[in-house]
Write an enzyme that holds these catalytic residues in place. Structure first.
Site, short mmCIF file in Angstrom:
data_model
loop_
_atom_site.label_atom_id
_atom_site.label_comp_id
_atom_site.label_asym_id
_atom_site.label_seq_id
_atom_site.Cartn_x
_atom_site.Cartn_y
_atom_site.Cartn_z
N ARG A 44 0.65 -1.12 0.13
CA ARG A 44 0.19 -0.13 -0.06
C ARG A 44 0.66 1.26 -0.10
O ARG A 44 0.48 2.38 0.41
CB ARG A 44 -0.92 0.18 1.17
CG ARG A 44 -2.31 0.39 0.97
CD ARG A 44 -3.45 0.74 2.05
NE ARG A 44 -3.69 -0.76 2.52
CZ ARG A 44 -4.05 -0.96 3.69
NH1 ARG A 44 -4.07 0.29 4.83
NH2 ARG A 44 -4.77 -1.99 4.25
N ARG A 91 -3.16 6.64 0.03
CA ARG A 91 -3.55 7.76 0.72
C ARG A 91 -2.75 8.36 1.73
O ARG A 91 -2.67 9.29 2.37
CB ARG A 91 -4.88 7.28 1.68
CG ARG A 91 -6.19 7.24 0.92
CD ARG A 91 -7.36 7.22 1.81
NE ARG A 91 -7.17 5.53 2.22
CZ ARG A 91 -8.03 5.17 2.95
NH1 ARG A 91 -8.94 6.00 3.84
NH2 ARG A 91 -8.25 3.89 3.45
N ARG A 131 -6.68 12.27 -6.57
CA ARG A 131 -7.83 11.41 -6.46
C ARG A 131 -9.19 12.64 -6.06
O ARG A 131 -10.46 11.82 -6.17
CB ARG A 131 -7.74 10.56 -5.14
CG ARG A 131 -7.21 9.22 -5.43
CD ARG A 131 -8.39 8.43 -6.29
NE ARG A 131 -9.72 8.39 -5.68
CZ ARG A 131 -9.98 7.42 -4.56
NH1 ARG A 131 -8.87 6.88 -4.23
NH2 ARG A 131 -11.07 7.51 -3.95
N ASP A 167 -7.40 -2.33 -6.69
CA ASP A 167 -8.08 -2.81 -5.63
C ASP A 167 -8.36 -4.39 -5.61
O ASP A 167 -8.50 -4.67 -6.83
CB ASP A 167 -9.61 -2.24 -5.39
CG ASP A 167 -10.25 -2.42 -4.10
OD1 ASP A 167 -9.73 -1.76 -3.10
OD2 ASP A 167 -10.87 -3.41 -4.00
N TYR A 207 -15.56 -10.75 0.62
CA TYR A 207 -16.16 -9.49 0.73
C TYR A 207 -17.60 -9.76 -0.33
O TYR A 207 -18.67 -9.20 -0.20
CB TYR A 207 -15.46 -8.62 -0.31
CG TYR A 207 -14.29 -7.98 0.70
CD1 TYR A 207 -14.55 -7.40 1.75
CD2 TYR A 207 -13.00 -8.04 0.18
CE1 TYR A 207 -13.74 -6.75 2.60
CE2 TYR A 207 -12.16 -7.60 0.85
CZ TYR A 207 -12.28 -6.89 2.15
OH TYR A 207 -11.30 -6.21 3.14
#
Lengths: 343, 343
Positions: free
Chosen positions: B25, B29, B38, B74, B151
């Site tokens: 990651r 962010r 973004r 993702d 998920y």
């Protein structure tokens, strides 16, 4: 001379007539009689009444004929004695509106006598001990210091424990101050439970498995050790439990506990090999109770076979019973374990 | 003849000039340049544009001078090629409004060509490969089948995977049908990434550590094995990663992966001893990046010392970078690892 309860003798690794069985979170939402009793009452209100708390604690013992009654209390119950308001929010968990984040916040923590703030639970222990057969045990319940500190700092359940670890790493004095205060509260809390009649104490440090071994040893083990030493001091054995602890078992055993709780992730024999000088408790995956009986039975048999009839195995789940569990499956599983190995 | 990227040589356990370093990651962010890019765009929209996806992937490589660019995508990206609508909800994670719960739901799953539904990511791989130095690697990214199935079944992130396990135990045909369809989608997805220029593929089965060893082997390993065999078939190495996997490492290695990812819970040397014939990647606690430098450095040094300079260690975190991480700490950590052992 009275013989000690089966669970206690197993905790001491004595040779026993069979494997004792009970289930974490056996009292509570899986039982219709519990859900009925709780209508219009919060969990903390239920625990405040010795009669109600005892009733909820005894419900699963009557229904499933298990070898222990685990006191119905929340992990956050003793925090009420520390002057920190806690709410239990349905489908969320413990919520602390004014979390502990700074050294200044520590000043808000008070210490009071468990015979006052936990009078309900202590009264319930007296009733439960009287109601049980002598071979059944009363398991006293205390949240582990990491898990309770986690809720106090994060303010709610957390996946990453980011604020907790930030405090550990960046403000260790506040962390250690909080852990010392929790320990100062928990030692008299568990000792009062023993004085009231608890035969054994389980320290539930549910989320401690989030920590690396180094962090566990530096930031948590000394406090768990003090609490478990406090139990030993009053002459009863203890169970030391967490989840995700495959890499922490040796360090947890070093901190204390006659019995080490194993979660479902580690095969029981592998877990026991990590702590060969202790009894072990566990470790069926709780979700197997939602499975067809054949699969549940195979899982239970696997756990029992891995224990190999060695003295010191307490049959349990790897974590608590899930609320949607069918109570009849639990009863049937308890019977299966009681009868296992009795030919 | 060109020398393979440092990361690839390490994955093959060749003796190398130093320990490669990158961070799960690392794109995302934690970087202000990412947050700026973004604004007004969803993550999936960002991945649909080869230029934007490449830019986001390259940002951390420029900033931190790491040895690999991990493709910004993702875990649910390939699911878009299966005709299942997925939303990524801020502070929640992937949300599937119409989850897969029954055999009938399987009929909603379609298969399409990754060159169509993943054209953005594949185009980005071509750009990134061209922009990197030859000694830097492009890490292709694929969600693990358990995590993605989780998920799809739960419909959102889950702690207990209750619905997942209920399906495994009570309706195994639907479970296996779903896993087979995911595998049928992921094999061409990873192979297309390699065709576009990925030097290595990481299978991120983040939540697989929730399973007991028995359940992992019965319900997940065969599918992970097929995906990892698909990577091998096209001639590049793979990294097989999950968290909470201390008890699963041997089974994961048996399923495949030249490199086994270790999370922060297991000391690196203990983890490596479980899979001695593989390279390993890891495993600093991501939250240490929020700590003062001295503590972060001590943690990084501990990881490197436990690797003992043995060929086959890729330095990384034990899980992804947390969004509030200060990027300067990441840069400093990357430099520390690059310089470690170079006297």
């Amino acid at each position: 001379m009275t013989v000690a309860p089966l669970l206690v003798r197993t905790a001491r690794r004595e040779q026993t007539e069979r494997t004792p069985v009970w289930f974490m979170r056996q009292a509570g939402r899986s039982l219709p009689e519990y859900r009925e009793l709780r209508v219009g009452r919060t969990l903390f209100e239920t625990c405040e009444s010795p009669e109600l708390c005892a009733e909820v604690t005894l419900q699963p013992v009557r229904r499933h004929d298990v070898d222990a009654a685990v006191m119905f209390a929340d992990i956050m119950s003793p925090v009420l004695g520390m002057g920190i308001p806690v709410k239990l929010v349905e489908n969320v968990g413990p919520v602390v509106d004014e979390p502990i984040r700074t050294a200044a916040d520590l000043a808000r923590i008070t210490q009071s006598d468990p015979t006052e703030y936990a009078a309900g639970i202590l009264g319930a222990i007296r009733i439960v001990r009287r109601e049980l057969r002598p071979d059944q045990a009363v398991v006293g319940f205390c949240g582990g210091p990491f898990t309770v500190a986690g809720y106090l700092i994060e303010g709610k359940p957390s996946r990453d424990f980011l604020l907790v670890k930030r405090m550990m790493y960046s403000d260790p004095a506040t962390w250690h101050g909080l852990m010392a205060r929790l320990t100062d509260c928990f030692v008299p809390y568990v000792q009062a439970q023993v004085a009231a009649g608890a035969d054994i104490i389980q320290l539930f440090d549910s989320w401690v498995g989030n920590l690396s071994v180094n962090d566990y040893e530096e930031f948590v083990a000394p406090y768990s050790a003090r609490i478990l030493a406090g139990v030993k001091e009053v002459g009863v054995p203890s169970i030391h439990f967490g989840t995700g602890t495959a890499t922490l078992l040796r360090s947890m055993a070093a901190a204390g506990g006659d019995v080490i709780g194993l979660d479902w992730r580690i095969p029981l024999d592998r877990g026991w090999a990590e702590v060969p000088d202790r009894a072990v408790q566990g470790n069926l995956d709780s979700t197997l109770l939602l499975a067809p009986w054949e699969r549940l039975e195979a899982g239970a048999r696997d756990v029992l076979e891995r224990a190999h009839g060695k003295p010191g195995h307490i049959f349990n789940l790897g974590h608590g019973i899930l609320p949607p569990t069918d109570p009849d499956q639990i009863t049937r599983l308890a019977a299966f374990v009681r009868e296992y190995g009795q030919s």
